[in-house]
Design a protein around this motif. Structure first.
Motif, PDB file in Angstrom:
ATOM      1  N   SER A 110       0.842  -1.196   0.000  1.00  0.00           N
ATOM      2  CA  SER A 110       0.000   0.000   0.000  1.00  0.00           C
ATOM      3  C   SER A 110       0.878   1.247   0.000  1.00  0.00           C
ATOM      4  CB  SER A 110      -0.903   0.005   1.228  1.00  0.00           C
ATOM      5  OG  SER A 110      -0.118   0.145   2.414  1.00  0.00           O
ATOM      6  N   ASP A 111       0.242   2.412  -0.140  1.00  0.00           N
ATOM      7  CA  ASP A 111       0.983   3.675  -0.085  1.00  0.00           C
ATOM      8  C   ASP A 111       1.717   3.824   1.241  1.00  0.00           C
ATOM      9  OD1 ASP A 111       0.389   5.276  -2.584  1.00  0.00           O
ATOM     10  OD2 ASP A 111      -1.648   4.806  -1.971  1.00  0.00           O
ATOM     11  N   ALA A 112       1.033   3.516   2.334  1.00  0.00           N
ATOM     12  CA  ALA A 112       1.634   3.657   3.661  1.00  0.00           C
ATOM     13  C   ALA A 112       2.829   2.724   3.819  1.00  0.00           C
ATOM     14  CB  ALA A 112       0.586   3.371   4.744  1.00  0.00           C
ATOM     15  N   GLU A 113       2.710   1.501   3.332  1.00  0.00           N
ATOM     16  CA  GLU A 113       3.817   0.548   3.424  1.00  0.00           C
ATOM     17  C   GLU A 113       5.009   1.006   2.591  1.00  0.00           C
ATOM     18  OE1 GLU A 113       1.596  -3.735   4.171  1.00  0.00           O
ATOM     19  OE2 GLU A 113       1.522  -2.838   2.171  1.00  0.00           O
ATOM     20  N   LEU A 114       4.734   1.568   1.410  1.00  0.00           N
ATOM     21  CA  LEU A 114       5.819   2.067   0.567  1.00  0.00           C
ATOM     22  C   LEU A 114       6.548   3.231   1.227  1.00  0.00           C
ATOM     23  CD1 LEU A 114       4.157   1.901  -2.972  1.00  0.00           C
ATOM     24  CD2 LEU A 114       6.125   0.579  -2.187  1.00  0.00           C
ATOM     25  N   VAL A 115       5.803   4.115   1.879  1.00  0.00           N
ATOM     26  CA  VAL A 115       6.428   5.233   2.596  1.00  0.00           C
ATOM     27  C   VAL A 115       7.352   4.705   3.687  1.00  0.00           C
ATOM     28  CG1 VAL A 115       5.981   7.153   4.177  1.00  0.00           C
ATOM     29  CG2 VAL A 115       4.617   6.908   2.101  1.00  0.00           C
ATOM     30  N   PHE A 116       6.880   3.723   4.450  1.00  0.00           N
ATOM     31  CA  PHE A 116       7.664   3.161   5.549  1.00  0.00           C
ATOM     32  C   PHE A 116       8.909   2.441   5.025  1.00  0.00           C
ATOM     33  CE2 PHE A 116       8.690  -0.363   8.420  1.00  0.00           C
ATOM     34  CZ  PHE A 116       8.878   0.316   9.623  1.00  0.00           C
ATOM     35  N   LEU A 117       8.764   1.659   3.968  1.00  0.00           N
ATOM     36  CA  LEU A 117       9.869   0.826   3.480  1.00  0.00           C
ATOM     37  C   LEU A 117      10.920   1.622   2.719  1.00  0.00           C
ATOM     38  CD1 LEU A 117       7.821  -2.282   2.243  1.00  0.00           C
ATOM     39  CD2 LEU A 117       9.206  -2.105   4.324  1.00  0.00           C
ATOM     40  N   THR A 118      10.504   2.687   2.036  1.00  0.00           N
ATOM     41  CA  THR A 118      11.450   3.454   1.222  1.00  0.00           C
ATOM     42  C   THR A 118      12.043   4.651   1.951  1.00  0.00           C
ATOM     43  OG1 THR A 118       9.671   4.836   0.310  1.00  0.00           O
ATOM     44  CG2 THR A 118      10.223   2.815  -0.899  1.00  0.00           C
TER      45      THR A 118
END
Length: 242
Positions: free
Chosen positions: A160-168
């Motif tokens: 998700s968008d939130a997961e991408l923000v956290f991972l990147t």
């Protein structure tokens, strides 16, 4: 001032819709950064028919239609139609069986088929195009977009968008801009998960793009480990919250 200008423009369009029979088509709605657009659509749907493509849902304003992919017959027909439009004698002379094999290698993707025909017209052979049709697209996207792609590949799951923000470790705004940039290509796909009160969009790498990307993108094993470690941390935090 900009808000006033937008309101004036929307009012002018609504007046036009009141006079003429119109089919209003809005493509890539998610790229329109204007808070008044939802109100405009709510008013406009009373005056005309509206067709919208968007990677972000409109909630109560939407009546979604599922678009399935092309099949083999439709794909080969599309190749022939594009070839006629561009007068590509090389492709027009190919038999149906060969076109079917080409369509399969392009994963029956309309945009990939369009690029394929255009590249052949410019002098490349069909085999060359099948191997390199996405190279120029990938080379031109930003480093942040490439980071999003590497993260999706390393995670081996929808994010998700939130997961991408956290991972990147990108800001929410930079991450959103990068996702929008990739969504204009065939390098990323999306899936909408609807919950009781909301919906969430997750992103993935389609098989067509994955085969290509894994050939040109050598993902470091430490990068993969870092992404998976972060995913475990994130899943634990979500579990603790629940």
């Amino acid at each position: 001032s900009s808000i006033t200008n937008s309101e004036n423009q929307f009012t002018e369009i609504l007046e036009y819709l009141s006079v003429f029979n119109v089919l209003l088509i809005i493509d890539n709605l998610e790229t329109i950064h204007n808070e008044e657009i939802r109100g405009f659509i709510r008013d406009a749907q009373q005056k005309c028919k509206i067709a919208i493509t968007s990677r972000i849902g409109l909630g109560e304003l939407e009546y979604p239609r599922v678009l399935n992919g092309l099949n083999e017959i439709e794909s080969t027909k599309l190749i022939r139609e594009f070839s006629r439009m561009r007068n590509s004698s090389v492709l027009l002379n190919l038999d149906q069986q060969t076109l079917a094999k080409i369509s399969k290698k392009l994963y029956y993707n309309p945009l990939a088929i369009k690029w394929f025909v255009s590249s052949v017209e410019l002098g490349a052979t069909p085999n060359e195009v099948l191997n390199f049709c996405l190279t120029n697209v990938y080379d031109k996207i930003s480093p942040k977009s490439k980071l999003i792609i590497k993260t999706l590949l390393a995670s081996r799951k929808n994010l998700s968008d939130a997961e991408l923000v956290f991972l990147t470790d990108l800001s929410a705004l930079d991450c959103r801009k990068a996702v929008i940039e990739i969504c204009k290509t065939t390098l990323i796909g999306r899936e909408i998960l609807k919950n009781r009160d909301s919906q969430e969009i997750s992103y993935f790498i389609p098989d067509f793009a994955k085969d290509f990307l894994l050939r040109i993108e050598n993902i470091d094993k430490y990068f993969i480990k870092n992404i998976n470690d972060k995913l475990r941390i994130l899943n634990k935090k979500l579990s603790d919250i629940q």
